[in-house]
Design an enzyme around this catalytic site. Structure first.
Site, PDB file in Angstrom:
ATOM      1  N   CYS A 159      -6.264   2.066   5.477  1.00  8.29           N
ATOM      2  CA  CYS A 159      -7.062   0.778   5.831  1.00  8.29           C
ATOM      3  C   CYS A 159      -6.603   0.491   7.241  1.00  8.29           C
ATOM      4  O   CYS A 159      -5.490   1.072   7.856  1.00  8.29           O
ATOM      5  CB  CYS A 159      -6.480  -0.052   4.849  1.00  8.29           C
ATOM      6  N   CYS A 166      -2.535   0.056   7.271  1.00 11.20           N
ATOM      7  CA  CYS A 166      -1.800   1.321   7.320  1.00 11.20           C
ATOM      8  C   CYS A 166      -2.096   2.109   8.394  1.00 11.20           C
ATOM      9  O   CYS A 166      -1.052   2.805   8.922  1.00 11.20           O
ATOM     10  CB  CYS A 166      -2.124   2.123   5.985  1.00 11.20           C
ATOM     11  N   GLU A 221       0.869   4.160   1.672  1.00  2.00           N
ATOM     12  CA  GLU A 221       1.341   4.551   3.058  1.00  2.00           C
ATOM     13  C   GLU A 221       2.522   3.842   3.616  1.00  2.00           C
ATOM     14  O   GLU A 221       3.515   4.430   4.078  1.00  2.00           O
ATOM     15  CB  GLU A 221       0.038   4.531   3.989  1.00  2.00           C
ATOM     16  N   HIS A 229       0.815  -1.198  -0.109  1.00  4.66           N
ATOM     17  CA  HIS A 229       0.043   0.048   0.010  1.00  4.66           C
ATOM     18  C   HIS A 229       0.789   1.277  -0.177  1.00  4.66           C
ATOM     19  O   HIS A 229       2.010   1.266   0.544  1.00  4.66           O
ATOM     20  CB  HIS A 229      -0.900   0.014   1.129  1.00  4.66           C
TER      21      HIS A 229
END
Ligand SMILES: [Zn+2]
Length: 157
Positions: A82, A85, A54, A52
């Site tokens: 999410c 993260c 982040e 992801h």
């Protein structure tokens, strides 16, 4: 640079992810007015559920600053983080999070729940915006395109 400028940098990374066939999410981390970390979603590119935006930006910032503690840093991300993260944000001690658009399905900074209000040892400040509309439009464009003949079989969310 101001909040909008930093979110525009995150949006540019999101668009890049979209061009590579990944859900367009981008992230930058800022310390003392300087961008110290950049990331974009690479889940499809890497075939990695944890790739992801982040987390990539957090790794980049930790490497650049030579520390896992990102005290005094602000994370700008186009989509609400999410649970994974949000956990990375807590673990890296990021001070402030600004996200563009809410994620009603997976967002853990407001929408599904707010991990930053739980009894952890670190509580980042959380703000929505700026550029909510632009952040939403990037995602909408991507999914509208997917519904066309090219991507109708892809399941990304
Ligand atoms: Zn995430």
């Amino acid at each position: 640079m101001n909040h909008e400028d930093y979110m525009r940098e995150a949006l540019a990374l999101a668009r890049q992810a979209g061009l590579e066939g990944d859900v367009p999410v981008g992230c930058v981390i800022v310390k003392d007015g300087e961008i110290v970390g950049r990331g974009r979603n690479r889940r499809e590119e890497r075939g990695d559920a944890t790739a992801h935006a982040e987390l990539e930006a957090i790794r980049d910032a930790c490497e650049r600053l030579g520390s896992w503690r990102l005290h005094g840093c602000t994370l700008y991300v186009t989509l609400e983080p999410c649970p994974m993260c949000a956990g990375g944000i807590i673990n890296s001690r990021i001070e402030t999070v600004r996200y563009g658009v809410r994620d009603e399905k997976a967002g853990c900074c407001t929408s599904v729940l707010n991990l930053f209000e739980e009894r952890f040892n670190h509580h980042p400040r959380i703000y929505q915006g700026p550029l909510e509309e632009e952040c939403r439009a990037v995602l909408q464009d991507f999914f509208e395109h997917l519904r066309g003949p090219v991507g109708k079989d892809l399941k990304l969310l």
